[in-house]
Motif scaffolding. Sequence first.
Motif, PDB file in Angstrom:
ATOM      1  N   TYR A   1       3.815   3.786  -8.094  1.00 50.02           N
ATOM      2  CA  TYR A   1       3.375   5.184  -8.240  1.00 50.02           C
ATOM      3  C   TYR A   1       2.032   5.203  -8.965  1.00 50.02           C
ATOM      4  O   TYR A   1       1.702   4.288  -9.707  1.00 50.02           O
ATOM      5  N   SER A   2       1.302   6.290  -8.780  1.00 55.46           N
ATOM      6  CA  SER A   2      -0.048   6.378  -9.363  1.00 55.46           C
ATOM      7  C   SER A   2      -0.054   6.793 -10.831  1.00 55.46           C
ATOM      8  O   SER A   2      -1.101   6.778 -11.483  1.00 55.46           O
ATOM      9  N   VAL A   3       1.121   7.169 -11.349  1.00 54.67           N
ATOM     10  CA  VAL A   3       1.176   7.899 -12.619  1.00 54.67           C
ATOM     11  C   VAL A   3       0.654   7.091 -13.820  1.00 54.67           C
ATOM     12  O   VAL A   3      -0.143   7.572 -14.618  1.00 54.67           O
TER      13      VAL A   3
ATOM     14  N   ILE B   1      -6.299   1.748  -3.809  1.00 58.25           N
ATOM     15  CA  ILE B   1      -6.834   1.806  -5.175  1.00 58.25           C
ATOM     16  C   ILE B   1      -5.947   1.091  -6.192  1.00 58.25           C
ATOM     17  O   ILE B   1      -6.432   0.504  -7.161  1.00 58.25           O
ATOM     18  N   GLU B   2      -4.641   1.141  -5.963  1.00 59.31           N
ATOM     19  CA  GLU B   2      -3.742   0.472  -6.911  1.00 59.31           C
ATOM     20  C   GLU B   2      -4.028  -1.034  -6.949  1.00 59.31           C
ATOM     21  O   GLU B   2      -4.087  -1.647  -8.017  1.00 59.31           O
ATOM     22  N   ASP B   3      -4.226  -1.609  -5.785  1.00 56.48           N
ATOM     23  CA  ASP B   3      -4.520  -3.049  -5.719  1.00 56.48           C
ATOM     24  C   ASP B   3      -5.818  -3.390  -6.455  1.00 56.48           C
ATOM     25  O   ASP B   3      -5.883  -4.374  -7.187  1.00 56.48           O
ATOM     26  N   TYR B   4      -6.845  -2.579  -6.222  1.00 57.83           N
ATOM     27  CA  TYR B   4      -8.117  -2.824  -6.920  1.00 57.83           C
ATOM     28  C   TYR B   4      -7.934  -2.690  -8.429  1.00 57.83           C
ATOM     29  O   TYR B   4      -8.464  -3.499  -9.199  1.00 57.83           O
ATOM     30  N   ALA B   5      -7.165  -1.666  -8.838  1.00 56.21           N
ATOM     31  CA  ALA B   5      -6.949  -1.472 -10.282  1.00 56.21           C
ATOM     32  C   ALA B   5      -6.168  -2.649 -10.867  1.00 56.21           C
ATOM     33  O   ALA B   5      -6.495  -3.151 -11.941  1.00 56.21           O
ATOM     34  N   GLN B   6      -5.156  -3.105 -10.144  1.00 50.38           N
ATOM     35  CA  GLN B   6      -4.369  -4.244 -10.645  1.00 50.38           C
ATOM     36  C   GLN B   6      -5.253  -5.474 -10.812  1.00 50.38           C
ATOM     37  O   GLN B   6      -5.101  -6.228 -11.759  1.00 50.38           O
TER      38      GLN B   6
ATOM     39  N   THR C   1       0.856  -1.186   0.000  1.00 46.70           N
ATOM     40  CA  THR C   1       0.000   0.000   0.000  1.00 46.70           C
ATOM     41  C   THR C   1       0.894   1.240   0.000  1.00 46.70           C
ATOM     42  O   THR C   1       1.961   1.254   0.607  1.00 46.70           O
ATOM     43  N   ARG C   2       0.470   2.272  -0.697  1.00 42.26           N
ATOM     44  CA  ARG C   2       1.296   3.461  -0.847  1.00 42.26           C
ATOM     45  C   ARG C   2       0.973   4.501   0.217  1.00 42.26           C
ATOM     46  O   ARG C   2      -0.169   4.633   0.628  1.00 42.26           O
ATOM     47  N   THR C   3       2.003   5.241   0.624  1.00 47.23           N
ATOM     48  CA  THR C   3       1.755   6.400   1.481  1.00 47.23           C
ATOM     49  C   THR C   3       1.510   7.581   0.557  1.00 47.23           C
ATOM     50  O   THR C   3       2.271   7.814  -0.372  1.00 47.23           O
ATOM     51  N   ASP C   4       0.448   8.291   0.819  1.00 50.44           N
ATOM     52  CA  ASP C   4       0.062   9.401  -0.048  1.00 50.44           C
ATOM     53  C   ASP C   4       0.699  10.681   0.471  1.00 50.44           C
ATOM     54  O   ASP C   4       0.324  11.205   1.520  1.00 50.44           O
TER      55      ASP C   4
END
Length: 394
Positions: free
Chosen positions: A357-359, A43-48, A3-6
């Motif tokens: 990264y979110s990019v 969100i990254e995990d859900y997107a993946q 999980t990323r720190t924002d």
Amino acid sequence: MATRTDQFVSPDYFAVDELLSEEHKLIRDAVRAYVKKEISPIIEDYAQRAEFPEHIVRQLGELGCFGPTVPAEYGGGGLDYISYGLMMQELERGDSGVRSTASVQGSLVMFPIHAYGSEAQRKKYLPKLASGEWLGCFGLTEPNHGSDPSSMLTTIQDAGDHVILNGAKMWISNAPFAQVAVVWAKDDAGDIRGVIVERGMEGFSTPTTHGKWSLRASATGELVFDQVKVPKENILPNVKGLKGPLGCLTKARFGIAWGVVGAAMDCYDTALRYSQERIQFGKPIGAFQLQQKKLAEMVTEITKAQLLNWRLGVLMNEGKVTPQQVSMAKRNSCEIAAQICRDARQILGGMGITGEYSVMRHMMNLESVITYEGTHDIHLLITGMDITGFNAFK
Ligand code: TGC
Ligand code: FAD
């Protein structure tokens, strides 16, 4: 995937904050804090996994992100359009799919029920949609009619106290999870009408669309109608013709104009921080002129879009905005945001293609956003028609 720190810090080069009221800033900050706490870590995990985080529907309702401009008596926020724009900006800073969920619910489902619906329809649907108890979707696009919705083939046929709905809609955000769908179909006279279709009506199904490389954390599906009996009381009584759905799109396109600037701000902030930390040839890459050019152009375009959006919001609040102005803003914001995401991805080098990264996620999402709610070309032609007086569509 960790999980990323924002670490997001919002760019505001021209002190646009000073144009906002205290209430605007409170609303913006509340949504920003929500995104940092609840969206960025997951969100990254859900997107993946190409999965829709269904639990956020209730959260978005509680936060007031569904129908913020709808009057409070129907469960909406009774807020102005700048508040709405700021909410969309912050949600899309997290992910375009999250903003999509909110803009479909607010602008494409709650707005038409409020603007074109009967009092009974407003009372039945709006409070449940505002709270997130129900999720809605909007069916305009068909397999063979995207940019040209007036040629749609979906029909409602009069059958006494109900109508029979037949046809299919494609590319529908929220469809697989929605309890209600606002669907546009032609009646026996050939007029486009809005009908509220509920999950569970016989002959109505919502197959999921798989294999998307974009908006992976948003659920997309079809709406299939096979002899669906819809009570006449579910027809939106107060609008006929294409101006019905297009009126909803004006509201949603306004939200996108603000939203994608959020995605651009996130990419710029990420790239700026990376450029200050990443050392090559003995110095931070941000010290090289080529990277400074990218970053300087990014912040310039973000600033111009922030100002354009703010002015658009003022015009919208005053009831003076034209759909063509909204088209210009939607088109401009999508174009600059897509370019900023691509440049940010390059600044991050190889790391830019990873989910660290979110990019790259933003970059891929924007390929949908630049296409839906009217493609880039369609919005250019709307502007072209407005300034020249010649209609390139006909
Ligand atoms: P045209 O003859 O120009 O117009 C028909 C009637 O509509 C009126 N009108 C509008 N009204 C309100 N807002 C607008 N933006 C309007 N644009 C036009 C117009 O005045 C006229 O009214 P009246 O009273 O004379 O009948 O229509 P056309 O058939 O020539 O089409 C024009 C065109 C191409 C611009 C239009 O069809 C268009 O915008 N096409 C793009 C389709 C589109 O945007 N689809 C989006 C589907 S929904 C979606 O993508 C949701 S994604 C959600 C998410 O996940 O966030
Ligand atoms: P087409 O209309 O076939 O266009 C293909 C290409 O031709 C485009 O480049 C277009 O610009 C160009 N073109 C078309 N006409 C012209 C012209 N006159 N002049 C020049 N070029 C032209 N729709 C909904 O109703 N509800 C939703 O919730 C929804 N969600 C979506 C979610 C996602 C992820 C996506 C990808 C789409 C969604 N859409 C939704 C559909 C979206 O609105 C359509 O994809 C969009 O309007 C374009 O239609 P199309 O894909 O059929 O492309």
